[in-house]
Design a protein around this motif. Structure first.
Motif, PDB file in Angstrom:
ATOM      1  N   ARG A   1       3.561  -1.202   1.044  1.00  0.00           N
ATOM      2  CA  ARG A   1       3.475  -2.313   1.551  1.00  0.00           C
ATOM      3  C   ARG A   1       2.294  -2.492   2.458  1.00  0.00           C
ATOM      4  N   THR A   2       1.210  -1.715   2.535  1.00  0.00           N
ATOM      5  CA  THR A   2       0.367  -1.808   3.426  1.00  0.00           C
ATOM      6  C   THR A   2      -1.194  -2.108   2.580  1.00  0.00           C
ATOM      7  N   LEU A   3      -2.108  -2.506   3.332  1.00  0.00           N
ATOM      8  CA  LEU A   3      -3.301  -2.549   2.605  1.00  0.00           C
ATOM      9  C   LEU A   3      -4.059  -1.286   2.469  1.00  0.00           C
ATOM     10  N   PHE A   4      -3.434  -0.194   3.188  1.00  0.00           N
ATOM     11  CA  PHE A   4      -4.114   1.184   2.843  1.00  0.00           C
ATOM     12  C   PHE A   4      -3.587   1.452   1.587  1.00  0.00           C
ATOM     13  N   GLY A   5      -2.439   1.312   1.318  1.00  0.00           N
ATOM     14  CA  GLY A   5      -2.013   1.598  -0.025  1.00  0.00           C
ATOM     15  C   GLY A   5      -2.698   0.880  -1.439  1.00  0.00           C
ATOM     16  N   ARG A   6      -2.908  -0.131  -0.981  1.00  0.00           N
ATOM     17  CA  ARG A   6      -3.769  -0.984  -1.995  1.00  0.00           C
ATOM     18  C   ARG A   6      -5.017  -0.433  -2.275  1.00  0.00           C
ATOM     19  N   ARG A   7      -5.803  -0.380  -1.025  1.00  0.00           N
ATOM     20  CA  ARG A   7      -7.226   0.295  -0.984  1.00  0.00           C
ATOM     21  C   ARG A   7      -7.066   1.518  -1.659  1.00  0.00           C
ATOM     22  N   LEU A   8      -6.416   2.528  -1.356  1.00  0.00           N
ATOM     23  CA  LEU A   8      -6.258   3.669  -1.835  1.00  0.00           C
ATOM     24  C   LEU A   8      -6.298   3.789  -3.570  1.00  0.00           C
ATOM     25  N   SER A   9      -5.471   2.898  -3.926  1.00  0.00           N
ATOM     26  CA  SER A   9      -5.341   2.662  -5.251  1.00  0.00           C
ATOM     27  C   SER A   9      -6.542   2.265  -6.221  1.00  0.00           C
ATOM     28  N   ALA A  10      -7.074   1.429  -5.190  1.00  0.00           N
ATOM     29  CA  ALA A  10      -8.534   0.821  -5.777  1.00  0.00           C
ATOM     30  C   ALA A  10      -9.550   1.853  -5.882  1.00  0.00           C
ATOM     31  N   VAL A  11      -9.746   2.471  -4.728  1.00  0.00           N
ATOM     32  CA  VAL A  11     -10.685   3.526  -4.678  1.00  0.00           C
ATOM     33  C   VAL A  11     -10.323   4.678  -5.700  1.00  0.00           C
ATOM     34  N   GLY A  12      -9.257   4.893  -5.798  1.00  0.00           N
ATOM     35  CA  GLY A  12      -8.854   5.889  -7.120  1.00  0.00           C
ATOM     36  C   GLY A  12      -9.123   5.551  -8.410  1.00  0.00           C
ATOM     37  N   GLN A  13      -9.093   4.339  -8.607  1.00  0.00           N
ATOM     38  CA  GLN A  13      -9.296   3.640 -10.249  1.00  0.00           C
ATOM     39  C   GLN A  13     -10.793   3.467 -10.548  1.00  0.00           C
ATOM     40  N   ASN A  14     -11.548   2.955  -9.285  1.00  0.00           N
ATOM     41  CA  ASN A  14     -13.053   2.793  -9.492  1.00  0.00           C
ATOM     42  C   ASN A  14     -13.417   2.682  -8.242  1.00  0.00           C
ATOM     43  N   ALA A  15     -14.079   3.804  -7.558  1.00  0.00           N
ATOM     44  CA  ALA A  15     -14.664   3.532  -6.247  1.00  0.00           C
ATOM     45  C   ALA A  15     -15.773   2.761  -6.123  1.00  0.00           C
ATOM     46  N   ARG A  16     -16.713   2.724  -7.094  1.00  0.00           N
ATOM     47  CA  ARG A  16     -17.845   1.844  -6.843  1.00  0.00           C
ATOM     48  C   ARG A  16     -17.360   0.073  -6.850  1.00  0.00           C
ATOM     49  N   ALA A  17     -16.222  -0.362  -7.753  1.00  0.00           N
ATOM     50  CA  ALA A  17     -15.758  -1.568  -7.650  1.00  0.00           C
ATOM     51  C   ALA A  17     -15.077  -1.878  -6.363  1.00  0.00           C
ATOM     52  N   ALA A  18     -14.421  -0.727  -5.705  1.00  0.00           N
ATOM     53  CA  ALA A  18     -13.717  -0.939  -4.484  1.00  0.00           C
ATOM     54  C   ALA A  18     -14.732  -1.082  -3.329  1.00  0.00           C
ATOM     55  N   TRP A  19     -15.958  -0.462  -3.399  1.00  0.00           N
ATOM     56  CA  TRP A  19     -16.950  -0.516  -2.482  1.00  0.00           C
ATOM     57  C   TRP A  19     -17.519  -1.720  -2.578  1.00  0.00           C
ATOM     58  N   LEU A  20     -17.725  -2.378  -3.615  1.00  0.00           N
ATOM     59  CA  LEU A  20     -18.262  -3.809  -4.004  1.00  0.00           C
ATOM     60  C   LEU A  20     -17.303  -4.809  -3.478  1.00  0.00           C
ATOM     61  N   ALA A  21     -16.154  -4.498  -3.231  1.00  0.00           N
ATOM     62  CA  ALA A  21     -15.214  -5.453  -2.888  1.00  0.00           C
ATOM     63  C   ALA A  21     -14.872  -5.398  -1.489  1.00  0.00           C
ATOM     64  N   GLY A  22     -15.550  -4.544  -0.729  1.00  0.00           N
ATOM     65  CA  GLY A  22     -15.440  -4.497   0.833  1.00  0.00           C
ATOM     66  C   GLY A  22     -14.663  -3.455   1.298  1.00  0.00           C
ATOM     67  N   VAL A  23     -14.086  -2.396   0.266  1.00  0.00           N
ATOM     68  CA  VAL A  23     -13.162  -1.520   0.753  1.00  0.00           C
ATOM     69  C   VAL A  23     -14.057  -0.396   1.319  1.00  0.00           C
ATOM     70  N   ALA A  24     -13.762   0.236   2.574  1.00  0.00           N
ATOM     71  CA  ALA A  24     -14.349   1.619   3.099  1.00  0.00           C
ATOM     72  C   ALA A  24     -13.758   2.342   2.368  1.00  0.00           C
ATOM     73  N   VAL A  25     -14.492   3.027   1.180  1.00  0.00           N
ATOM     74  CA  VAL A  25     -14.219   3.984   0.316  1.00  0.00           C
ATOM     75  C   VAL A  25     -14.269   5.470   1.075  1.00  0.00           C
ATOM     76  N   GLU A  26     -15.234   5.560   1.889  1.00  0.00           N
ATOM     77  CA  GLU A  26     -15.289   7.087   2.577  1.00  0.00           C
ATOM     78  C   GLU A  26     -14.385   7.118   3.650  1.00  0.00           C
ATOM     79  N   ARG A  27     -13.905   6.094   4.311  1.00  0.00           N
ATOM     80  CA  ARG A  27     -12.831   6.009   5.431  1.00  0.00           C
ATOM     81  C   ARG A  27     -11.497   6.419   4.666  1.00  0.00           C
ATOM     82  N   ILE A  28     -11.120   5.735   3.728  1.00  0.00           N
ATOM     83  CA  ILE A  28     -10.032   6.055   2.964  1.00  0.00           C
ATOM     84  C   ILE A  28      -9.825   7.431   2.206  1.00  0.00           C
ATOM     85  N   ARG A  29     -10.985   8.173   1.731  1.00  0.00           N
ATOM     86  CA  ARG A  29     -11.001   9.454   1.437  1.00  0.00           C
ATOM     87  C   ARG A  29     -11.028  10.339   2.657  1.00  0.00           C
TER      88      ARG A  29
END
Length: 313
Positions: A181-209
């Motif tokens: 139910r939070t942005l963190f969960g969706r961002r974590l899923s995005a990072v796990g599936q494709n970290a580069r795509a998540a980074w290009l979409a503006g997700v703070a990949v290293e913060r999530i990890r």
């Protein structure tokens, strides 16, 4: 039905747990099976908590794993028990010290991986040796008893269910809600599936990890507090069995080992399955070594099957 199960792979862990419990029922009888089921809620709670932390790390992407969990449990337990000193008035301070250990360990693991570019499996394994040395220093090789109130809580029951199981359930529900139910969960899923795509979409990949590694160490610290209260003290080997277990419940529970998909319910099903399996093998008289081999074979089988399913897709 097959499609429904493919979308909810954690169902298989509950089915397996039920089948093994039925085998225990046939071998040991009704009363013993009921008692074993209740014991599973107590001892399974510890597996569940460390499994939830490992699940977050694994979900953050391929290659991510935390092998420092046993040493974190030993260090957090030793520090907390030393701070409490058996005094009920110091329980709050002891809990804070254990959580502080978790934050420090999680940050240290992440910095080894991020700054020094060390693979997670090597970084967390190396840190575990240092943590174990610190645990020896704080624990001084002795079993440090917990305060009476803490022991009473960890061994107590509420509504015919062990209180440690209620703790694990509340934490599991909160984590499941956080992931779904939070942005963190969706961002974590995005990072796990494709970290580069998540980074290009503006997700703070290293913060999530980073948050995942810190959370894993915090879950290990919480587990240390409950184990110390439940078993009557903190010891240096109190977390040893949870290295294999933390990985096993993640894999068997349906979390994608290549990242991107977590399964909180599956952690529960896998923990019950492993506990019931180990108990059944004990009931039929197999040695500890044989039980470990059999548990390892289960993990290998699940990994092979999950790999085949991804290959076919």
């Amino acid at each position: 039905m097959r499609a429904a199960f493919s979308q909810r792979p954690w169902v298989w862990s509950f089915i397996g747990a039920l089948l093994v419990w039925c085998a225990i029922l046939l071998v040991a009888g009704g009363d013993a099976a009921v008692n074993i089921g209740l014991s599973a809620l107590s001892f399974g709670a510890f597996m569940i908590l460390v499994g939830l932390g490992q699940m977050l790390v694994v979900t953050s992407g391929p290659g991510n794993i935390d092998l420092s969990i046993p040493s974190t449990i030993a260090l957090a337990g030793a520090v907390a028990m030393r701070v409490m000193g058996g005094d009920d008035a110091q329980i709050g301070l002891g809990i804070l010290s254990a959580l502080g250990v978790g934050v420090a360990v999680g940050m240290a693991n992440y910095l080894l991986i991020r700054i020094l570019q060390i693979p997670p499996i090597i970084a967390t394994m190396s840190s575990s040796f240092m943590l174990q040395s610190l645990a020896i220093h704080f624990g001084q090789g002795l079993k440090i008893a917990p305060p009476q109130a803490m022991g009473s809580f960890a061994t107590g029951w509420l509504a015919q269910v062990p209180q440690v199981a209620w703790v694990a359930l509340v934490i599991s529900l909160l984590l499941a809600a956080w992931l779904s139910r939070t942005l963190f969960g969706r961002r974590l899923s995005a990072v796990g599936q494709n970290a580069r795509a998540a980074w290009l979409a503006g997700v703070a990949v290293e913060r999530i990890r980073c948050l995942c590694y810190v959370a894993s160490a915090l879950f290990a610290s919480c587990t240390a507090l409950l184990i110390a209260g439940f078993s009557g003290g903190a010891t240096l080997d109190m977390g040893n069995e949870y290295l294999l277990m933390s990985v096993a419940v993640v894999v068997i529970g349906g979390t994608n080992v290549s990242g991107g998909r977590a399964s909180v319910p599956g952690i529960w099903g896998a923990a019950l399955l492993l506990y019931f399996t180990n108990t059944l093998l004990n009931v039929v008289g197999l040695s500890a070594g044989a039980r470990s081999v059999f548990s390892g074979l289960i993990i290998i089988l699940v990994i092979v099957l999950s790999g085949q399913r991804r290959q076919y897709r």
